[in-house]
Design a protein around this motif. Sequence first.
Motif, short mmCIF file in Angstrom:
data_model
loop_
_atom_site.label_atom_id
_atom_site.label_comp_id
_atom_site.label_asym_id
_atom_site.label_seq_id
_atom_site.Cartn_x
_atom_site.Cartn_y
_atom_site.Cartn_z
N HIS A 142 3.49 10.35 -9.47
CA HIS A 142 3.02 10.21 -10.76
C HIS A 142 3.52 9.41 -11.62
O HIS A 142 3.23 9.39 -13.11
CB HIS A 142 3.24 11.82 -11.52
N GLN B 236 0.93 -1.26 0.18
CA GLN B 236 -0.06 0.05 -0.15
C GLN B 236 0.77 1.29 -0.05
O GLN B 236 0.76 2.15 -0.65
CB GLN B 236 -0.91 0.14 1.24
N LYS C 88 -3.34 -3.16 -7.03
CA LYS C 88 -3.56 -3.83 -6.15
C LYS C 88 -4.49 -5.15 -5.99
O LYS C 88 -4.30 -6.05 -5.45
CB LYS C 88 -4.14 -2.73 -5.02
N VAL D 112 1.84 6.91 -6.61
CA VAL D 112 1.01 7.81 -7.00
C VAL D 112 1.64 9.24 -6.60
O VAL D 112 1.24 10.23 -7.64
CB VAL D 112 -0.23 7.62 -6.45
N GLU D 113 2.11 9.35 -5.62
CA GLU D 113 2.66 10.60 -5.35
C GLU D 113 3.78 11.18 -6.28
O GLU D 113 3.94 12.28 -6.79
CB GLU D 113 3.49 10.64 -3.85
N GLU E 34 1.24 4.33 -2.97
CA GLU E 34 1.01 5.60 -2.72
C GLU E 34 2.17 6.49 -3.13
O GLU E 34 2.07 7.56 -3.66
CB GLU E 34 0.86 5.75 -1.18
N THR F 101 -1.60 6.54 -11.81
CA THR F 101 -2.95 7.10 -11.48
C THR F 101 -3.40 6.36 -10.07
O THR F 101 -3.02 5.30 -9.95
CB THR F 101 -3.75 7.42 -12.72
N GLU F 102 -4.64 7.08 -9.75
CA GLU F 102 -5.17 6.32 -8.46
C GLU F 102 -5.82 5.13 -9.13
O GLU F 102 -5.92 3.86 -8.46
CB GLU F 102 -6.26 7.33 -7.93
N ASP F 103 -6.28 5.11 -10.05
CA ASP F 103 -7.08 3.99 -10.62
C ASP F 103 -5.99 2.77 -11.21
O ASP F 103 -6.22 1.70 -11.22
CB ASP F 103 -7.71 4.36 -12.23
N GLU F 104 -4.86 3.09 -11.66
CA GLU F 104 -3.90 2.31 -12.03
C GLU F 104 -3.34 1.55 -10.82
O GLU F 104 -3.25 0.30 -10.75
CB GLU F 104 -2.63 2.87 -12.77
N ALA F 105 -3.16 2.33 -9.74
CA ALA F 105 -2.91 1.83 -8.43
C ALA F 105 -3.76 0.85 -7.86
O ALA F 105 -3.45 -0.34 -7.32
CB ALA F 105 -2.48 3.03 -7.51
N ALA F 106 -4.90 1.30 -7.89
CA ALA F 106 -6.01 0.22 -7.66
C ALA F 106 -6.16 -0.99 -8.48
O ALA F 106 -6.41 -2.01 -7.63
CB ALA F 106 -7.38 0.98 -7.51
#
Length: 301
Positions: free
Chosen positions: A56, A46, A67, A53-54, A50, A59-64
């Motif tokens: 760049h 996790q 996961k 994402v920080e 993060e 993206t938030e969607d790619e990270a999700a």
Amino acid sequence: MGKNITVIGVGTQGSMIAFRNAVYGKQVVAFSRSEASREKCRARIQRFLEFYVEEHRLTEDEAARAKSRISYAADLESACKDAGMIIENIPEILEKKQELFRQLHQICQPDVLFSSNTSSLLMSEICADLPSTRRAFTFQVDHDDPVRNSHVEMMWNSATSEQTKAAAIAHYRDLGFQPVITEQEIKGYSINRVWRAVKKECLKLWSKGYITPSEFDRGWMTEWHTDIGPFKLMDLIGLDTVLNIEYSYFNASGDEDDRPPQALESLVQSGRLGMKSGSGFYDGYDQEGGNLTVGKLKKEN
């Protein structure tokens, strides 16, 4: 190859390896019999997500989505059920690795690729008890920092088939790595042998009181234009792992010059294992995610 990459052993490096595979689209099963280890792995991953994402890089969607590609298992047979490649990441103890691969041979399909993320042992020794048909699918890797950079060493053994070589290289290139290949077995690979010589001398200088870790690292970073010095890099690797590696060389040579210093043993015995325990040569690490502020490592492990 089956659809899954199974990572066995989910400490600091195992978590990084699982993360890297998932980020690059692989289905990953992270195996540990310890619930505490699995939960720490979740927390590290996790934090890695993060961080990306920080930075760049995701993206938030790619990270999700990355996961969602990681599952966790406590049973070895179910963890390996759909595996196309096994990446073993347990401690640098030959007998433990040999026993694990004997178990894997019994439960895995015959064409599953077997790899060991080992810095100092040889795959031919780890898999010595396995039949030649299985050993044809074996190779070994030495990851540096799979979260921050794209360096990895790979090494073949005398049994490794050309098919395995091609599949292994293709896999790591798919993950954005730039693999450095050692064509035949030698203890410690190639680049890693040079790093080991540096590490060994650093430990001597520190243990005999010639220089502090922070002073050496400051000089090293200035001279070699890196973002991290050898002592902090050892903290990142894990001082228990460093100690096991040094004993591997000492046990192989019998040369007292290869024996790790007592001061390193004392650090490990006191629980100062580096980033994963919160302290090592340095203090103040984030135990869950590792210290992600050390920058992209330019000195390869």
